[in-house]
Write an enzyme that holds these catalytic residues in place. Structure first.
Site, PDB file in Angstrom:
ATOM      1  N   ASP A  34       0.442 -15.293   6.954  1.00 42.94           N
ATOM      2  CA  ASP A  34      -0.023 -16.744   7.043  1.00 42.94           C
ATOM      3  C   ASP A  34      -0.113 -17.279   5.543  1.00 42.94           C
ATOM      4  OD1 ASP A  34      -0.279 -16.870   9.658  1.00 42.94           O
ATOM      5  OD2 ASP A  34      -2.447 -16.619   9.889  1.00 42.94           O
TER       6      ASP A  34
ATOM      7  N   ALA B  83       3.050  -0.849   4.683  1.00 42.19           N
ATOM      8  CA  ALA B  83       2.693  -0.799   5.961  1.00 42.19           C
ATOM      9  C   ALA B  83       2.314  -2.211   6.248  1.00 42.19           C
ATOM     10  CB  ALA B  83       1.676   0.351   6.078  1.00 42.19           C
TER      11      ALA B  83
ATOM     12  N   HIS C 224       4.005  -4.295   9.204  1.00 38.79           N
ATOM     13  CA  HIS C 224       3.847  -4.267  10.566  1.00 38.79           C
ATOM     14  C   HIS C 224       2.549  -4.472  11.055  1.00 38.79           C
ATOM     15  CE1 HIS C 224       7.401  -1.893   9.404  1.00 38.79           C
ATOM     16  NE2 HIS C 224       6.399  -0.830   8.586  1.00 38.79           N
TER      17      HIS C 224
ATOM     18  N   TYR D 223      11.759   7.983   0.812  1.00 45.20           N
ATOM     19  CA  TYR D 223      11.437   7.152  -0.415  1.00 45.20           C
ATOM     20  C   TYR D 223      12.194   7.562  -1.564  1.00 45.20           C
ATOM     21  CZ  TYR D 223       8.261   5.408   3.130  1.00 45.20           C
ATOM     22  OH  TYR D 223       7.548   4.791   4.268  1.00 45.20           O
TER      23      TYR D 223
ATOM     24  N   ASN E 203       7.710  -6.136  -1.020  1.00 49.08           N
ATOM     25  CA  ASN E 203       7.650  -4.946  -0.162  1.00 49.08           C
ATOM     26  C   ASN E 203       6.293  -4.702   0.473  1.00 49.08           C
ATOM     27  OD1 ASN E 203       7.970  -2.377   1.393  1.00 49.08           O
ATOM     28  ND2 ASN E 203       8.955  -1.351  -0.269  1.00 49.08           N
TER      29      ASN E 203
ATOM     30  N   PRO F 192       0.744  -1.487  -0.177  1.00 51.69           N
ATOM     31  CA  PRO F 192       0.039   0.010   0.019  1.00 51.69           C
ATOM     32  C   PRO F 192       0.589   1.373   0.078  1.00 51.69           C
ATOM     33  CG  PRO F 192      -0.114  -1.023   2.016  1.00 51.69           C
ATOM     34  CD  PRO F 192       0.765  -2.105   1.133  1.00 51.69           C
ATOM     35  N   ASN F 193       0.288   2.084  -0.795  1.00 51.26           N
ATOM     36  CA  ASN F 193       0.722   3.520  -1.037  1.00 51.26           C
ATOM     37  C   ASN F 193       2.058   3.659  -1.708  1.00 51.26           C
ATOM     38  OD1 ASN F 193      -1.051   4.901   0.819  1.00 51.26           O
ATOM     39  ND2 ASN F 193      -0.257   3.880   2.516  1.00 51.26           N
TER      40      ASN F 193
ATOM     41  N   GLU G  26      12.092  -9.909   1.665  1.00 48.57           N
ATOM     42  CA  GLU G  26      11.336  -8.817   2.100  1.00 48.57           C
ATOM     43  C   GLU G  26      12.248  -7.586   1.837  1.00 48.57           C
ATOM     44  OE1 GLU G  26      10.550  -8.836   6.559  1.00 48.57           O
ATOM     45  OE2 GLU G  26      10.094  -6.616   6.457  1.00 48.57           O
TER      46      GLU G  26
ATOM     47  N   HIS H 254      12.558  -3.200   1.876  1.00 48.66           N
ATOM     48  CA  HIS H 254      12.146  -1.839   1.962  1.00 48.66           C
ATOM     49  C   HIS H 254      12.869  -0.873   1.352  1.00 48.66           C
ATOM     50  CE1 HIS H 254       9.209  -3.666   4.909  1.00 48.66           C
ATOM     51  NE2 HIS H 254      10.395  -4.263   5.386  1.00 48.66           N
ATOM     52  N   LEU H 255      12.433   0.225   0.769  1.00 50.09           N
ATOM     53  CA  LEU H 255      13.075   1.448   0.329  1.00 50.09           C
ATOM     54  C   LEU H 255      14.010   2.034   1.369  1.00 50.09           C
ATOM     55  CD1 LEU H 255      10.175   2.501  -1.963  1.00 50.09           C
ATOM     56  CD2 LEU H 255      12.382   1.636  -2.794  1.00 50.09           C
ATOM     57  N   SER H 256      13.286   2.313   2.578  1.00 51.41           N
ATOM     58  CA  SER H 256      13.727   3.192   3.568  1.00 51.41           C
ATOM     59  C   SER H 256      14.480   2.223   4.459  1.00 51.41           C
ATOM     60  CB  SER H 256      12.656   3.986   4.053  1.00 51.41           C
ATOM     61  OG  SER H 256      11.900   3.390   4.748  1.00 51.41           O
TER      62      SER H 256
ATOM     63  N   ARG I  97      13.899   4.434  11.584  1.00 53.43           N
ATOM     64  CA  ARG I  97      12.584   5.392  11.820  1.00 53.43           C
ATOM     65  C   ARG I  97      11.841   5.079  12.939  1.00 53.43           C
ATOM     66  NH1 ARG I  97       9.789   4.721   5.968  1.00 53.43           N
ATOM     67  NH2 ARG I  97       8.481   6.427   6.975  1.00 53.43           N
TER      68      ARG I  97
ATOM     69  N   ARG J 287       5.608  10.905  -2.580  1.00 53.98           N
ATOM     70  CA  ARG J 287       5.283  10.454  -1.275  1.00 53.98           C
ATOM     71  C   ARG J 287       6.747  10.573  -0.524  1.00 53.98           C
ATOM     72  NH1 ARG J 287       4.781   4.316   1.313  1.00 53.98           N
ATOM     73  NH2 ARG J 287       4.108   5.033   3.276  1.00 53.98           N
TER      74      ARG J 287
ATOM     75  N   ARG K 156       8.080   0.438  13.305  1.00 56.23           N
ATOM     76  CA  ARG K 156       8.556   0.060  11.756  1.00 56.23           C
ATOM     77  C   ARG K 156       9.801  -0.995  12.061  1.00 56.23           C
ATOM     78  NH1 ARG K 156       6.210   3.358   8.182  1.00 56.23           N
ATOM     79  NH2 ARG K 156       5.739   5.542   8.968  1.00 56.23           N
TER      80      ARG K 156
HETATM   81  C1  DQA Z   1       8.262   0.887   3.455  1.00 57.15           C
HETATM   82  C2  DQA Z   1       8.543   1.138   5.032  1.00 57.15           C
HETATM   83  C3  DQA Z   1       7.143   0.763   5.774  1.00 57.15           C
HETATM   84  O1  DQA Z   1       7.497   1.351   7.170  1.00 57.15           O
HETATM   85  C4  DQA Z   1       6.216   1.950   5.258  1.00 57.15           C
HETATM   86  O2  DQA Z   1       5.086   1.707   5.979  1.00 57.15           O
HETATM   87  C5  DQA Z   1       6.050   1.866   3.734  1.00 57.15           C
HETATM   88  C6  DQA Z   1       7.227   1.530   2.816  1.00 57.15           C
HETATM   89  C7  DQA Z   1       9.692   1.043   2.722  1.00 57.15           C
HETATM   90  O3  DQA Z   1       9.420   0.619   1.624  1.00 57.15           O
HETATM   91  O4  DQA Z   1      10.647   1.631   3.409  1.00 57.15           O
HETATM   92  O5  DQA Z   1       5.035   2.073   3.250  1.00 57.15           O
HETATM   93  O6  DQA Z   1       8.005  -0.555   3.342  1.00 57.15           O
END
Ligand code: DQA
Length: 145
Positions: free
Chosen positions: A87, A77, A80, A25, A74, A12-13, A98, A100-102, A107, A20, A111
């Site tokens: 599952d 959100a 977490h 990011y 990725n 998501p997002n 897994e 994550h960009l950040s 943070r 964003r 997270r």
């Molecule tokens: C994220 C890190 C997550 O905590 C956050 O909710 C995201 C992006 C990342 O790619 O850094 O939406 O997964």
């Protein structure tokens, strides 16, 4: 040898990338990142499918019906929060990384908690879009145990 199939899931997002929170990011849009992924897949002779979804239900259903040999996710959100996606991955027993960009460890403390990391082969966090590229390079040579 059959071409290895990789599924990349953006949670998501991540459709908002580019606009964003660039401090976390970067400035690349999701389309820019997907172009990088597709170009690298071509170089590595991987068959890559990429999806983005804001819906937990949709991600669970995609994982249940996965046709790929390897997953790069990725969960954004949902990292977490989502026992349901965890599952689904557990149920189908797919090897995954897994991403994550950040750097989630630099943070907010919530997270640092992930419902995925203990099941993953590995976690890449903080390398921006390079994280997806590194994960694909790993996937090329990964052998199922
Ligand atoms: C994220 C890190 C997550 O905590 C956050 O909710 C995201 C992006 C990342 O790619 O850094 O939406 O997964």
């Amino acid at each position: 040898m059959a071409t290895k199939k990789i599924l990349v899931i953006h949670g998501p997002n991540l459709n908002l990338l580019g606009d964003r929170e660039p401090k976390h990011y970067g400035n690349a849009s999701l389309a820019d990142i997907n172009k990088q992924i597709t170009e690298e897949a071509k170089k590595l002779s991987l068959d890559v499918e990429i999806i983005q979804s804001n819906s937990e239900l949709e991600i669970v259903e995609i994982i249940q019906n996965i046709k790929a040999d390897f997953l790069i996710i990725n969960p954004a959100a949902f990292t977490h929060t989502s026992v349901a996606i965890r599952d689904a991955i557990s149920a189908i027993k797919i090897s995954f990384i897994e991403v994550h960009l950040s750097n989630v460890f630099a943070r907010e403390s919530f997270r640092k908690e992930s419902f995925f990391s203990d099941l993953a082969i590995g976690v890449i966090s903080g390398l921006g879009s390079e994280g997806y590229i590194a994960a694909m390079r790993y996937a090329v040579n990964h052998k199922e145990m």
